[in-house]
Design a protein around this motif. Structure first.
Motif, PDB file in Angstrom:
ATOM      1  N   GLU A 162       0.827  -1.202   0.000  1.00 23.94           N
ATOM      2  CA  GLU A 162       0.000   0.000   0.000  1.00 23.94           C
ATOM      3  C   GLU A 162       0.863   1.254   0.000  1.00 23.94           C
ATOM      4  O   GLU A 162       0.583   2.236  -0.720  1.00 23.94           O
ATOM      5  CB  GLU A 162      -0.923   0.006   1.219  1.00 23.94           C
ATOM      6  CG  GLU A 162      -1.875   1.195   1.277  1.00 23.94           C
ATOM      7  CD  GLU A 162      -2.810   1.245   0.073  1.00 23.94           C
ATOM      8  OE1 GLU A 162      -3.166   2.360  -0.334  1.00 23.94           O
ATOM      9  OE2 GLU A 162      -3.155   0.176  -0.463  1.00 23.94           O
ATOM     10  N   ALA A 163       1.948   1.224   0.791  1.00 23.15           N
ATOM     11  CA  ALA A 163       2.862   2.370   0.817  1.00 23.15           C
ATOM     12  C   ALA A 163       3.553   2.541  -0.530  1.00 23.15           C
ATOM     13  O   ALA A 163       3.756   3.666  -0.998  1.00 23.15           O
ATOM     14  CB  ALA A 163       3.902   2.188   1.921  1.00 23.15           C
ATOM     15  N   ARG A 164       3.877   1.423  -1.173  1.00 23.66           N
ATOM     16  CA  ARG A 164       4.513   1.499  -2.480  1.00 23.66           C
ATOM     17  C   ARG A 164       3.570   2.106  -3.515  1.00 23.66           C
ATOM     18  O   ARG A 164       3.973   2.932  -4.333  1.00 23.66           O
ATOM     19  CB  ARG A 164       4.954   0.103  -2.917  1.00 23.66           C
ATOM     20  CG  ARG A 164       5.731   0.084  -4.233  1.00 23.66           C
ATOM     21  CD  ARG A 164       6.174  -1.308  -4.624  1.00 23.66           C
ATOM     22  NE  ARG A 164       7.165  -1.830  -3.704  1.00 23.66           N
ATOM     23  CZ  ARG A 164       6.928  -2.798  -2.822  1.00 23.66           C
ATOM     24  NH1 ARG A 164       5.731  -3.361  -2.737  1.00 23.66           N
ATOM     25  NH2 ARG A 164       7.881  -3.213  -2.016  1.00 23.66           N
ATOM     26  N   LYS A 165       2.317   1.713  -3.491  1.00 25.20           N
ATOM     27  CA  LYS A 165       1.336   2.257  -4.439  1.00 25.20           C
ATOM     28  C   LYS A 165       1.113   3.749  -4.211  1.00 25.20           C
ATOM     29  O   LYS A 165       1.015   4.527  -5.164  1.00 25.20           O
ATOM     30  CB  LYS A 165       0.016   1.497  -4.310  1.00 25.20           C
ATOM     31  CG  LYS A 165       0.085   0.059  -4.803  1.00 25.20           C
ATOM     32  CD  LYS A 165      -1.253  -0.635  -4.603  1.00 25.20           C
ATOM     33  CE  LYS A 165      -1.186  -2.096  -5.071  1.00 25.20           C
ATOM     34  NZ  LYS A 165      -2.463  -2.807  -4.854  1.00 25.20           N
ATOM     35  N   GLN A 166       1.041   4.151  -2.939  1.00 27.02           N
ATOM     36  CA  GLN A 166       0.861   5.564  -2.630  1.00 27.02           C
ATOM     37  C   GLN A 166       2.054   6.382  -3.099  1.00 27.02           C
ATOM     38  O   GLN A 166       1.901   7.471  -3.674  1.00 27.02           O
ATOM     39  CB  GLN A 166       0.655   5.742  -1.123  1.00 27.02           C
ATOM     40  CG  GLN A 166       0.512   7.181  -0.668  1.00 27.02           C
ATOM     41  CD  GLN A 166      -0.738   7.857  -1.222  1.00 27.02           C
ATOM     42  OE1 GLN A 166      -1.671   7.185  -1.666  1.00 27.02           O
ATOM     43  NE2 GLN A 166      -0.765   9.185  -1.197  1.00 27.02           N
ATOM     44  N   ARG A 167       3.265   5.849  -2.871  1.00 25.00           N
ATOM     45  CA  ARG A 167       4.467   6.545  -3.322  1.00 25.00           C
ATOM     46  C   ARG A 167       4.491   6.662  -4.834  1.00 25.00           C
ATOM     47  O   ARG A 167       4.846   7.713  -5.381  1.00 25.00           O
ATOM     48  CB  ARG A 167       5.715   5.802  -2.841  1.00 25.00           C
ATOM     49  CG  ARG A 167       7.000   6.328  -3.446  1.00 25.00           C
ATOM     50  CD  ARG A 167       8.202   5.540  -2.982  1.00 25.00           C
ATOM     51  NE  ARG A 167       8.043   4.127  -3.138  1.00 25.00           N
ATOM     52  CZ  ARG A 167       8.171   3.498  -4.304  1.00 25.00           C
ATOM     53  NH1 ARG A 167       8.401   4.178  -5.409  1.00 25.00           N
ATOM     54  NH2 ARG A 167       8.054   2.183  -4.378  1.00 25.00           N
ATOM     55  N   GLN A 168       4.107   5.609  -5.519  1.00 24.79           N
ATOM     56  CA  GLN A 168       4.107   5.642  -6.981  1.00 24.79           C
ATOM     57  C   GLN A 168       3.105   6.649  -7.524  1.00 24.79           C
ATOM     58  O   GLN A 168       3.364   7.298  -8.545  1.00 24.79           O
ATOM     59  CB  GLN A 168       3.818   4.242  -7.531  1.00 24.79           C
ATOM     60  CG  GLN A 168       4.970   3.262  -7.349  1.00 24.79           C
ATOM     61  CD  GLN A 168       4.622   1.862  -7.814  1.00 24.79           C
ATOM     62  OE1 GLN A 168       3.464   1.553  -8.087  1.00 24.79           O
ATOM     63  NE2 GLN A 168       5.623   1.003  -7.900  1.00 24.79           N
ATOM     64  N   ARG A 169       1.957   6.796  -6.851  1.00 23.42           N
ATOM     65  CA  ARG A 169       0.966   7.783  -7.304  1.00 23.42           C
ATOM     66  C   ARG A 169       1.530   9.198  -7.183  1.00 23.42           C
ATOM     67  O   ARG A 169       1.348  10.039  -8.075  1.00 23.42           O
ATOM     68  CB  ARG A 169      -0.326   7.639  -6.491  1.00 23.42           C
ATOM     69  CG  ARG A 169      -1.199   6.469  -6.912  1.00 23.42           C
ATOM     70  CD  ARG A 169      -2.585   6.582  -6.312  1.00 23.42           C
ATOM     71  NE  ARG A 169      -2.562   6.415  -4.862  1.00 23.42           N
ATOM     72  CZ  ARG A 169      -2.733   5.248  -4.238  1.00 23.42           C
ATOM     73  NH1 ARG A 169      -2.940   4.143  -4.947  1.00 23.42           N
ATOM     74  NH2 ARG A 169      -2.703   5.184  -2.924  1.00 23.42           N
ATOM     75  N   ILE A 170       2.189   9.475  -6.052  1.00 23.92           N
ATOM     76  CA  ILE A 170       2.774  10.809  -5.866  1.00 23.92           C
ATOM     77  C   ILE A 170       3.920  11.028  -6.845  1.00 23.92           C
ATOM     78  O   ILE A 170       4.042  12.095  -7.470  1.00 23.92           O
ATOM     79  CB  ILE A 170       3.266  10.979  -4.418  1.00 23.92           C
ATOM     80  CG1 ILE A 170       2.090  10.854  -3.433  1.00 23.92           C
ATOM     81  CG2 ILE A 170       3.971  12.313  -4.243  1.00 23.92           C
ATOM     82  CD1 ILE A 170       2.516  10.868  -1.989  1.00 23.92           C
ATOM     83  N   THR A 171       4.753   9.999  -7.001  1.00 25.09           N
ATOM     84  CA  THR A 171       5.918  10.119  -7.873  1.00 25.09           C
ATOM     85  C   THR A 171       5.520  10.382  -9.315  1.00 25.09           C
ATOM     86  O   THR A 171       6.106  11.226  -9.998  1.00 25.09           O
ATOM     87  CB  THR A 171       6.771   8.841  -7.798  1.00 25.09           C
ATOM     88  OG1 THR A 171       7.198   8.632  -6.457  1.00 25.09           O
ATOM     89  CG2 THR A 171       7.996   8.958  -8.678  1.00 25.09           C
ATOM     90  N   THR A 172       4.512   9.662  -9.791  1.00 23.89           N
ATOM     91  CA  THR A 172       4.133   9.815 -11.199  1.00 23.89           C
ATOM     92  C   THR A 172       3.557  11.200 -11.482  1.00 23.89           C
ATOM     93  O   THR A 172       3.727  11.744 -12.578  1.00 23.89           O
ATOM     94  CB  THR A 172       3.127   8.713 -11.598  1.00 23.89           C
ATOM     95  OG1 THR A 172       3.012   8.674 -13.021  1.00 23.89           O
ATOM     96  CG2 THR A 172       1.757   8.958 -11.012  1.00 23.89           C
ATOM     97  N   LYS A 173       2.894  11.806 -10.486  1.00 24.26           N
ATOM     98  CA  LYS A 173       2.397  13.174 -10.665  1.00 24.26           C
ATOM     99  C   LYS A 173       3.545  14.174 -10.717  1.00 24.26           C
ATOM    100  O   LYS A 173       3.548  15.091 -11.556  1.00 24.26           O
ATOM    101  CB  LYS A 173       1.431  13.530  -9.534  1.00 24.26           C
ATOM    102  CG  LYS A 173       0.118  12.744  -9.571  1.00 24.26           C
ATOM    103  CD  LYS A 173      -0.776  13.110  -8.404  1.00 24.26           C
ATOM    104  CE  LYS A 173      -2.074  12.305  -8.451  1.00 24.26           C
ATOM    105  NZ  LYS A 173      -2.956  12.609  -7.293  1.00 24.26           N
ATOM    106  N   LEU A 174       4.513  13.994  -9.845  1.00 23.72           N
ATOM    107  CA  LEU A 174       5.674  14.887  -9.873  1.00 23.72           C
ATOM    108  C   LEU A 174       6.503  14.683 -11.142  1.00 23.72           C
ATOM    109  O   LEU A 174       7.050  15.637 -11.697  1.00 23.72           O
ATOM    110  CB  LEU A 174       6.537  14.658  -8.633  1.00 23.72           C
ATOM    111  CG  LEU A 174       5.923  15.112  -7.301  1.00 23.72           C
ATOM    112  CD1 LEU A 174       6.859  14.786  -6.149  1.00 23.72           C
ATOM    113  CD2 LEU A 174       5.618  16.603  -7.327  1.00 23.72           C
ATOM    114  N   ASP A 175       6.588  13.429 -11.592  1.00 27.22           N
ATOM    115  CA  ASP A 175       7.293  13.159 -12.845  1.00 27.22           C
ATOM    116  C   ASP A 175       6.621  13.880 -14.011  1.00 27.22           C
ATOM    117  O   ASP A 175       7.288  14.459 -14.873  1.00 27.22           O
ATOM    118  CB  ASP A 175       7.326  11.651 -13.121  1.00 27.22           C
ATOM    119  CG  ASP A 175       8.256  10.913 -12.186  1.00 27.22           C
ATOM    120  OD1 ASP A 175       9.167  11.547 -11.636  1.00 27.22           O
ATOM    121  OD2 ASP A 175       8.064   9.697 -12.005  1.00 27.22           O
TER     122      ASP A 175
END
Length: 573
Positions: A210-223
């Motif tokens: 769950e933490a990995r998915k949340q991090r990926q959601r934030i990361t992809t927006k910043l990317d």
């Protein structure tokens, strides 16, 4: 001993070494670095008739000698990576020696000296700190080697858009930027990304799903935001400051956009005031008039003294005099000239044709990018229909992203200067609409949004690819070309810190790396069983649990190994 037997002995010796042995790391680094520098140089030489005209054998020998030199990229980067690994191995040996002396001192056999006290303090550093210091020392040697390189001639690298400009023409003389600047910025961006993954997103190897998915959601927006901002800056510089971008990158953008050279010249003239609809000023020769004639239209269509500066009824009368029927109550040069060689007055047709052209150009680019990782990792899966279909859909998706990127620029330009804004606000002159803050700014701000079409993992890689170029385009050009000590001093510090951070993270915090950084460093540091070569046959004995091949406690694969398998397959898809 025969040559064959000696070769077999060397081969067996190398296979007997653990994958993370300094010699193994050095050999892998040099082979990879040499392929990245020598391969493009040879490809450019072979495909360049001008270069071959000076003598094929002579030119070929010059290229090979240059890329095998001590100050070449391949040797310098090997000195950084292999040297750092060797220093760490030497440090471990000294630590073991120091531990023996400490044991003897405790038994009363030896006293404590200053050198011994210093070694004791150094031994108390953490493995990551020791690795960073070792890598920093070797990285500094590497940047000094590359910046010491002197060449009066260089065969230009192949204009391949995904190729990193590894060994550009080097010079430290006044008026030229540092030869290693592009490489340094690339490393700075990758190192900053690794730190952000660790500090901002608290990325660890044992994080939950769950933490990995949340991090990926934030990361992809910043990317996506980073790509959007970088693309806007790069495209603005493409039109108004092309000297701030690499020449091969400019050529590639121009091939996709298919823009006549006189159009950017006219746009730059409007920005500087040499061309003006309001005053009728125009340099001689006038690039807009030249472009109009070359496209088969009257030169008067590009004459800023005759073309209406504002819209409305005055524009209708001016167009009637000039014989233009497609412009309507809008000022500015006709879209037939802006659209260039496509020869259409329709803005929607122009944007569509530009997108189709870019789509097929992108297909040729992305087909090998998507299929090559599969051919290297699991070629047998290409016989399965679902794999082929999924990969082809990935190719189409990436090509659609690039196609939308190009067509959105043209659509935004025409919406601003012809279809929408110029019609609703005819009182604003086309010195603004065709200026740097008008239609071109609209196109630059719109194109980066196409990144949302791409795969989430590729968004990050695309952002990390364009960000160094955007940073380079923002740095003061006069300062970069000054050749002062501050320029080279700051670059050396940035290079040393960034490369040392990445090499240290590859061993001690590999979960903070992603994309090509993870793939490349995993192969270099962990060996052919890592990255795309995972599962290859090994002749070395298996490592004991909790060991990293050097007798030192190491990290277990944990979340990194799980993410790595996904990255290797989806990295370029």
């Amino acid at each position: 001993m025969s040559t064959a037997r000696m070769s077999a002995s060397v081969h067996d010796f190398l296979l007997s070494l653990p994958d993370d042995h300094p010699l193994q790391i050095t050999l892998r680094t040099y082979s990879l670095a040499l392929s990245l520098s020598l391969g493009p140089a040879l490809l450019s030489f072979i495909s360049s008739p001008k270069a071959r005209s000076r003598g094929f054998i002579r030119g070929l020998t010059s290229i090979v000698r240059r890329e095998l030199g001590v100050t070449a990229f391949s040797f310098a980067i090997t000195a950084a990576v292999g040297g750092g690994s060797a220093l760490q191995a030497l440090w471990r040996t000294l630590d073991a020696h120091q531990a023996d002396h400490v044991k003897l001192r405790k038994e009363g056999h030896e006293g404590q000296g200053r050198l011994r006290a210093l070694l004791s303090r150094l031994s108390s550093l953490s493995p990551a700190q020791k690795a960073f210091i070792s890598n920093a020392l070797s990285s500094f040697v590497a940047i000094m080697l590359m910046q010491a390189r002197r060449r009066s001639h260089q065969t230009r690298k192949a204009d391949i858009p995904w190729t990193v400009p590894i060994t550009p023409p080097s010079s430290s003389v006044m008026g030229r930027t540092s030869a290693t600047l592009d490489l340094t910025l690339l490393l700075v961006v990758r190192a900053f990304d690794a730190m952000a993954q660790k500090v901002v997103f608290h990325r660890t190897g044992d994080e939950t799903d769950e933490a990995r998915k949340q991090r990926q959601r934030i990361t992809t927006k910043l990317d996506a935001f980073a790509f959007w901002a970088s693309s806007a800056r790069i495209m603005w510089c493409f039109f108004y400051a092309p000297d701030r971008l690499p020449r091969s990158y400019l050529k590639w953008i121009n091939s996709l956009a298919n823009i006549d050279d006189d159009l950017p010249r006219a746009l730059r003239g409007i920005r500087t005031g040499e061309l003006s609809y309001v005053t009728g000023a125009a340099p001689q020769p006038n690039p807009a008039a030249i472009l109009s004639q070359r496209l088969g239209h009257p030169a008067s269509w590009g004459n800023f003294g005759l073309v209406p500066a504002y819209g409305g009824s005055a524009a209708l009368a001016a167009w009637k005099t000039l014989g233009v029927t497609s412009r309507g109550p809008v000022g500015g040069i006709p879209c037939e000239i802006v659209h260039g060689s496509l020869g259409t007055a329709s803005c929607s047709k122009n944007a569509g044709l530009r997108g189709i052209h870019a789509f097929f150009e992108a297909l040729a680019l992305y087909l090998p990018v998507h299929f090559l990782p599969i051919l290297l990792t699991r070629p047998h899966t290409l016989l399965a229909y679902p794999t082929i279909l999924k990969t082809l859909l990935g190719v189409v998706r990436s090509a659609s992203f690039l196609s939308t990127f190009v067509s959105s620029i043209w659509a935004s330009v025409c919406l601003t200067r012809t279809v929408f804004l110029a019609r609703f606000f005819p009182g604003i002159s086309h010195d603004f609409y065709d200026g740097p803050f008008g239609c071109i700014m609209a196109g630059c701000l719109a194109c980066g949004s196409s990144i949302w079409i791409e795969n989430g993992r590729r968004r990050g890689e695309m952002a990390l690819y364009v960000l160094p170029r955007a940073i380079r385009a923002c740095l003061p050009e006069q300062w970069l070309r000054s050749g002062g000590r501050s320029v080279y001093g700051l670059e050396r510090l940035a290079f040393t810190f960034s490369l040392a951070s990445l090499l240290t993270a590859a061993v001690h915090q590999p979960e903070t790396l992603r994309g090509l950084s993870r793939w490349t460093l995993s192969f270099i540091v962990n060996g052919p069983n890592a990255a795309l070569w995972k599962g290859r046959h090994r002749r070395t004995p298996p490592k004991a649990p909790g060991q990293n091949g050097t007798g030192m406690p190491g990290r277990e694969p944990n979340g990194l190994q799980k993410d790595a398998e996904q990255d290797n397959v989806q990295l370029l898809q």
